[in-house]
Design a protein around this motif. Structure first.
Motif, PDB file in Angstrom:
ATOM      1  N   GLY A 172       9.679  12.905  -0.003  1.00 42.48           N
ATOM      2  CA  GLY A 172       9.139  12.380   1.248  1.00 42.48           C
ATOM      3  C   GLY A 172       7.632  12.333   1.344  1.00 42.48           C
ATOM      4  N   GLY A 173       6.919  12.865   0.345  1.00 39.71           N
ATOM      5  CA  GLY A 173       5.466  12.839   0.376  1.00 39.71           C
ATOM      6  C   GLY A 173       4.882  14.081   1.018  1.00 39.71           C
ATOM      7  N   GLY A 174       3.565  14.155   1.009  1.00 41.92           N
ATOM      8  CA  GLY A 174       2.871  15.348   1.465  1.00 41.92           C
ATOM      9  C   GLY A 174       2.296  15.266   2.861  1.00 41.92           C
ATOM     10  N   VAL A 175       2.693  14.257   3.651  1.00 46.28           N
ATOM     11  CA  VAL A 175       2.160  14.094   5.008  1.00 46.28           C
ATOM     12  C   VAL A 175       3.290  14.245   6.023  1.00 46.28           C
ATOM     13  N   ASP A 218       0.875  -1.169   0.000  1.00 47.64           N
ATOM     14  CA  ASP A 218       0.000   0.000   0.000  1.00 47.64           C
ATOM     15  C   ASP A 218       0.914   1.220   0.000  1.00 47.64           C
ATOM     16  N   GLY A 219       1.002   1.874  -1.144  1.00 45.37           N
ATOM     17  CA  GLY A 219       1.881   3.031  -1.290  1.00 45.37           C
ATOM     18  C   GLY A 219       1.126   4.333  -1.401  1.00 45.37           C
ATOM     19  N   THR A 220      -0.058   4.391  -0.792  1.00 43.05           N
ATOM     20  CA  THR A 220      -0.917   5.561  -0.904  1.00 43.05           C
ATOM     21  C   THR A 220      -0.193   6.851  -0.554  1.00 43.05           C
ATOM     22  N   PHE A 221       0.594   6.835   0.527  1.00 45.37           N
ATOM     23  CA  PHE A 221       1.238   8.064   0.998  1.00 45.37           C
ATOM     24  C   PHE A 221       2.354   8.537   0.071  1.00 45.37           C
TER      25      PHE A 221
END
Length: 387
Positions: free
Chosen positions: A299-302, A177-180
């Motif tokens: 690093g993503g948006g979270v 699960d790579g949602t982030f």
């Protein structure tokens, strides 16, 4: 000709004259056939122009677009992220099977595995998958699946996908699960995963206006999941599929900007006197930095951070925000915050004597949008000082 990521997002796939630049929304639930024999063939082929539960042209176009971004042979879209997860798990696991799952995983995914599927005879073992050897040592003769989430929800733990993939024997699926991360920042299949899963509600859609899920992988595995989707009816509505494609067209520019802003805010949060800790995989001091910098393109948006003073202080902080709303979900163009311990994520608990989740009291999960970083920081700083 090898196309760049952003070019793949916007290129037109149709051929011929006067093709629409926006994929048409096909709302029909059923279609006429020229003959009884052809009608049977359409059903046997799983044609997208037979019956909507079997397939839909707009949904198929959305699935193909994302599968191409993932480097996958095939893909499917679903009515929600949990629709994608549950359908994929039910297509793979049977009574007597053993699954190894990363300890920090989405709350409903955990419940589905640890309660629902356990009642049907599937045994799930939760391990700290940040250490690849923990997965390897848990493998049994009846292990059929390794399921990981990276970056994880809500503490952004990083799992080394390639290291785990190398340790698995044939016959064991590796679901990620790579949602982030989204396909803009992470390519699980290229690292050895057999199935890439996303809640399309988040970064893929990107505008807080659709509910959806997607899986991408090898053709044989997707065929099995498609059959389960036909039985369960976990399909994506054609209009939502169109919204998904609309959102994906800007995925690259959105996610890169969100990741840049998230890193800038994380660096400002670290030294703040009212912040106890900050989790963000592209911070050099983060436990997952070495792996994240190798397997991700940002690093993503979270950003997750803990406010000093615990739960009460975190609630005061959230209530004091003036620009940033309190809301669930993530990945949209607007910045939002969520208090995980007030929702599905346990702040304490045990599983065979092991902690099921790290302490979450005082933790804030912030999904960073497209606003000016200076405006976001001004709001965060004043709220932290109020708390």
């Amino acid at each position: 000709m090898t196309l760049g990521f952003d070019t793949q997002l916007v290129r037109i796939r149709a051929s011929g004259d006067n093709q629409p630049l926006s994929e048409p929304i096909v709302l029909a639930t059923t279609y006429s056939a020229p003959s009884a024999v052809r009608h049977r063939e359409l059903f046997q082929e799983g044609a997208t122009t037979f019956y909507q539960r079997v397939g839909n042209p707009t949904a198929a176009a959305a699935a193909r677009l994302i599968a191409d971004l993932e480097g996958a042979e095939d893909g499917l879209v679903f009515g929600s992220g949990m629709g994608a997860i549950s359908t994929a798990l039910l297509a793979t696991l049977r009574a007597g099977d053993h699954a190894i799952v990363s300890r920090e995983v989405f709350a409903q995914t955990r419940t589905l595995l640890d309660t629902t599927l356990r009642d049907y005879g599937v045994e799930t073992e939760f391990v700290d998958a940040r250490v690849a050897e923990n997965v390897t040592s848990a493998i049994r003769p009846n292990t059929r699946l390794v399921y990981v989430e990276t970056p994880s929800n809500p503490l952004l733990h990083i799992v080394d996908i390639a290291a785990i993939a190398r340790s698995l024997t044939p016959g064991i699926e590796l679901y990620v699960d790579g949602t982030f991360g989204s396909p803009a920042l992470q390519s699980p299949l290229a690292l050895g995963a057999t199935l890439s899963i996303h809640s399309a509600t988040k970064f893929l859609g990107g505008h807080s206006d659709l509910l959806g899920g997607v899986v991408s992988g090898r053709r044989e595995l997707i065929a099995r999941i498609r059959h389960m989707q036909f039985l369960l009816g976990t399909l994506l509505d054609p209009h939502a599929a169109w919204l998904l494609m609309r959102g994906v067209r800007t995925l690259g520019v959105r996610v890169r900007r969100q990741a840049e802003s998230a890193l800038a805010l994380a660096r400002k949060l670290v030294p703040h006197p009212n912040v106890q800790s900050v989790s963000y995989p592209y911070l050099e001091a983060d436990a997952g930095y070495a792996i994240a910098s190798r397997q991700m393109r940002g690093g993503g948006g979270v950003v997750s951070f803990t406010v000093k003073g615990g739960t009460a202080a975190a609630r005061r902080f959230a209530d004091a925000l003036q620009l940033i709303p309190i809301a669930t979900s993530l990945g949209g163009v607007e910045t939002i915050v969520e208090l995980p311990y007030d929702l599905d994520f346990l702040s304490e608990g045990t599983d065979g004597g092991n902690d099921v989740a790290a302490p979450l009291g005082g933790t804030i999960r912030m999904s960073v949008g497209l606003e000016d970083v200076s405006d976001l920081w001004a709001d965060l700083d004043q709220a932290l000082r109020t708390a």
